[in-house]
Design an enzyme around this catalytic site. Structure first.
Site, PDB file in Angstrom:
ATOM      1  N   THR A  40       0.751  -1.263  -0.009  1.00  0.00           N
ATOM      2  CA  THR A  40      -0.052   0.130  -0.043  1.00  0.00           C
ATOM      3  C   THR A  40       0.753   1.129   0.191  1.00  0.00           C
ATOM      4  O   THR A  40       1.377   1.520  -1.041  1.00  0.00           O
ATOM      5  CB  THR A  40      -1.033  -0.019   1.418  1.00  0.00           C
ATOM      6  OG1 THR A  40      -0.304  -0.170   2.407  1.00  0.00           O
ATOM      7  CG2 THR A  40      -2.019  -1.221   1.287  1.00  0.00           C
ATOM      8  N   LYS A  84       3.422  -6.727   4.389  1.00  0.00           N
ATOM      9  CA  LYS A  84       3.269  -5.656   3.946  1.00  0.00           C
ATOM     10  C   LYS A  84       3.242  -4.508   5.267  1.00  0.00           C
ATOM     11  O   LYS A  84       2.698  -5.020   6.364  1.00  0.00           O
ATOM     12  CB  LYS A  84       2.039  -5.112   3.116  1.00  0.00           C
ATOM     13  CG  LYS A  84       0.785  -5.842   3.477  1.00  0.00           C
ATOM     14  CD  LYS A  84      -0.111  -4.636   4.282  1.00  0.00           C
ATOM     15  CE  LYS A  84       0.063  -3.303   3.591  1.00  0.00           C
ATOM     16  NZ  LYS A  84      -0.772  -2.411   4.394  1.00  0.00           N
ATOM     17  N   THR A 136      -0.355  -8.871  13.258  1.00  0.00           N
ATOM     18  CA  THR A 136      -0.526  -7.490  12.778  1.00  0.00           C
ATOM     19  C   THR A 136      -0.148  -7.639  11.199  1.00  0.00           C
ATOM     20  O   THR A 136       0.439  -8.483  10.502  1.00  0.00           O
ATOM     21  CB  THR A 136       0.638  -6.396  13.286  1.00  0.00           C
ATOM     22  OG1 THR A 136       0.296  -5.283  12.784  1.00  0.00           O
ATOM     23  CG2 THR A 136       1.973  -6.846  12.870  1.00  0.00           C
ATOM     24  N   GLU A 179       5.544   4.944   7.459  1.00  0.00           N
ATOM     25  CA  GLU A 179       5.370   5.915   6.783  1.00  0.00           C
ATOM     26  C   GLU A 179       6.161   7.217   7.261  1.00  0.00           C
ATOM     27  O   GLU A 179       5.924   7.747   8.408  1.00  0.00           O
ATOM     28  CB  GLU A 179       3.722   6.348   6.843  1.00  0.00           C
ATOM     29  CG  GLU A 179       3.007   5.572   5.961  1.00  0.00           C
ATOM     30  CD  GLU A 179       1.480   5.530   6.089  1.00  0.00           C
ATOM     31  OE1 GLU A 179       0.933   4.769   5.414  1.00  0.00           O
ATOM     32  OE2 GLU A 179       1.202   6.283   7.068  1.00  0.00           O
ATOM     33  N   ASN A 230      -0.930  11.435   6.320  1.00  0.00           N
ATOM     34  CA  ASN A 230      -1.991  10.733   6.599  1.00  0.00           C
ATOM     35  C   ASN A 230      -3.263  11.760   6.608  1.00  0.00           C
ATOM     36  O   ASN A 230      -4.343  11.383   7.310  1.00  0.00           O
ATOM     37  CB  ASN A 230      -1.904  10.099   7.876  1.00  0.00           C
ATOM     38  CG  ASN A 230      -1.230   8.820   7.772  1.00  0.00           C
ATOM     39  OD1 ASN A 230      -1.831   7.812   7.033  1.00  0.00           O
ATOM     40  ND2 ASN A 230      -0.136   8.486   8.092  1.00  0.00           N
TER      41      ASN A 230
END
Lengths: 388, 388
Positions: free
Chosen positions: B149, B172, B183, B263, B384
């Site tokens: 993603t 991922k 997770t 991220e 985000n």
């Protein structure tokens, strides 16, 4: 109008040199006569020295105190025996100046955790500070200014017209705000007549749906303290309900100001949860939403990313039927029965340009809660990455 | 080297058009023969449709399955009955192509929560995808790419030299990572001989100190799934310890890669907790530190702000004697017995320029834990805040 709005209280603020900037950093709030009081403190297991001292003093004095001294620029937390001694010496200095027992003085500190207080600067300033304390609005304002850390404005509130008595208060924010029993520092005064026992109930109830419903960054402080003192000088003895109403009004305004002044926030978001099994469950759900970094990032973007709320609800450990979740942003329903209503989400974004509200219904239970939070911004991160 | 490193597995990845970018977004991992398997799933109460379907399929098939299909670009979470049907149809399409029972196929999805899957694109692609599945490294790599993603690199791991059998895996990240039972998405394959029962124990143990010890943003996903399949094709039946070692090695590398690719993160921070009452308490303490926005802001700043760790420890609800806390950043003790050691903190900052470790000792109990987290950066927030 602040802690000196209610009759029978004096206050002062001074620059003792704790803050390198030279800004105000030491305050007192003094009752002219011994006053019944109530206090709530952080439940943090690493509670700071002044919290532990004030808890003990409230026990020994059985809730009748003469005043509070507060400092910013140093939390006096994680400071060991040296810090315990410093908190005691601050109380003793005020008691000496007032001619009362040391156990009749409470102490609050706020600022970075770890450093020791510069007592060589604080103790000489204390005698003068107490001598300068006045019942004037400007003195109350100075006391409120003396609490500020990263706050960008002074937090004061006052209310009257409650049948002859007054309530005033001051508080400080602006990060490490995630209420447990109480949050941050606040002193609330009233000239109502009240017993210690009644004040305890009034403060507990008022804090419950004000300070205890805000959440800036999910980080519970080591120093949270809210103190309520009653001088009785109005001669009015209101009912518990009337007194609670006055105290709650002041606490609610201070709590909202704390969220509005959250470090680098751009908006206040009200999260209303309904339909939970009970109010406690609703509150834990609302807090879980406000705890989520991803949710608060979407608040910053003004993005109705309701899926992140669903994920936060699912992770919080409360009983949940995901197929019962309805979510409404600022009046527009985006999810119903756990799925997208089909509304064009990009059309909702303009509604989220300023402060906004999110309604989350999770079923048909009687539990409700209302949580205030702020958005998570790049500026918050940058600010808190700096060595303090 | 990835899920096709172990013998007996085929994989493929394709661009079905779920992602608007046209990137790979649909994958399969297929066992050539029915294979014993184990799986762990998120404990999120709003678990996605594919999680609920896969749980049910594991029960019905009693753990012997033929394959997994995975997609990125849409989590198929908060999608109601339409989403349930979509997850089923994905499994049925693979089963149809393989000629097996639908209950022998598991499904994983990842991406935004709320949107429905474009089944008009997925179903036509599935037949071809299964037909193209190969045991080659490049096919494994394509399957891993199909999971991505916001990941910036493909996450694969493989290990051999364990006495004749192999283990490979793919995973991922890269946000909404706060393990509960498992997770994120990961598929791990081995050509060891093993029963379903043994695989369950092996996977549970391996996940416990790998995926379950990472925490990027405190946000637990609705889609977390880890699947382990054993083809038996090596002919080797290792001891549970040997097999666990192999699986754990692969899981540990994938878990670390997930944190390293958080991220917009700039560093991986290892939090080691010792001296707690037991390992569970140590882990909850380490997770509370990693949950704290203020702590992760200080990590971003390379600031040894140990007071924030003390506050997080005090707030986490675990038994704590704050006067017993020792904190060491990258080998330099900054706090001992709950107070500052006196070391010049600005001299510690240069040690925190890249990845670093923090050791937190909280007493003399036997409990230890090791948590991997990343820093909280302005870029994470900006990223985000964008509507997805």
């Amino acid at each position: 109008m602040s802690v000196t709005f209610a009759k029978g209280f004096r206050a002062a603020g001074a620059a003792a040199g704790i803050k390198p900037s030279g800004a105000l950093d030491l305050s007192v709030v003094i009752a002219e006569e011994p006053a019944p009081a109530a206090a709530v403190f952080t439940r943090n297991g690493a509670a700071a020295a002044p919290v532990r001292l004030s808890r003990r003093h409230m026990e020994i004095s059985q809730g009748t105190i003469r005043g509070v001294t507060l400092n910013s620029g140093c939390a006096n937390a994680a400071t060991g025996e040296v810090g315990d001694r410093a908190a005691y010496d601050m109380a003793a200095a005020v008691a000496g100046a007032l001619g009362c027992e040391v156990t009749e003085v409470l102490v609050c500190s706020t600022g970075p955790i770890g450093p020791q207080l510069p007592m060589d600067k604080i103790l000489p300033a204390m005698q003068l500070l107490v001598a300068r304390a006045e019942p004037s609005p400007s003195a109350g304002r100075q006391a409120a200014a003396g609490l500020m850390t990263t706050d960008t404005f002074i937090k004061e509130a006052a209310v009257s017209g409650l049948g002859g008595f007054r309530v005033g208060g001051m508080a400080k924010g602006a990060a490490m705000i995630r209420p447990s029993m109480a949050t941050m520092l606040a002193v609330v005064t009233t000239d109502a007549v009240s017993s210690v026992q009644r004040l305890k109930g009034v403060l507990s109830e008022a804090v419950e749906d004000t300070f205890n419903t805000i959440n800036i960054d999910g980080c519970e402080s080591t120093n949270d303290t809210v103190i309520l003192m009653a001088s009785g000088r109005s001669g009015i003895e209101p009912s518990p309900e009337e007194l609670t109403k006055g105290v709650r009004t002041v606490c609610a305004q201070l709590a909202r100001d704390i969220v509005a002044d959250a470090e680098d926030c751009t908006r206040v978001v009200t999260i209303r949860v309904s339909g939970a099994a009970d109010d406690g469950s609703a509150r834990r759900m609302g807090m879980a939403i406000a705890d989520s970094d991803l949710v608060r990032c979407s608040f910053y973007g003004g993005d109705p990313n309701w899926g992140r709320l669903v994920a936060a609800l699912g992770a919080c450990g409360e009983p949940l039927d995901a197929s019962r979740i309805d979510i409404t942003y600022q009046g527009t329903a985006v999810a119903r029965g756990g799925i997208h209503t089909g509304v064009d989400l990009s059309a909702v974004e303009p509604l989220l340009a300023g402060d906004f509200a999110v309604d989350v219904a999770v079923g048909d239970g009687p539990g409700t809660a209302r949580i205030l939070t702020s958005d998570l911004t790049p500026g918050y991160v940058t600010f808190n990455a700096e060595p303090s």
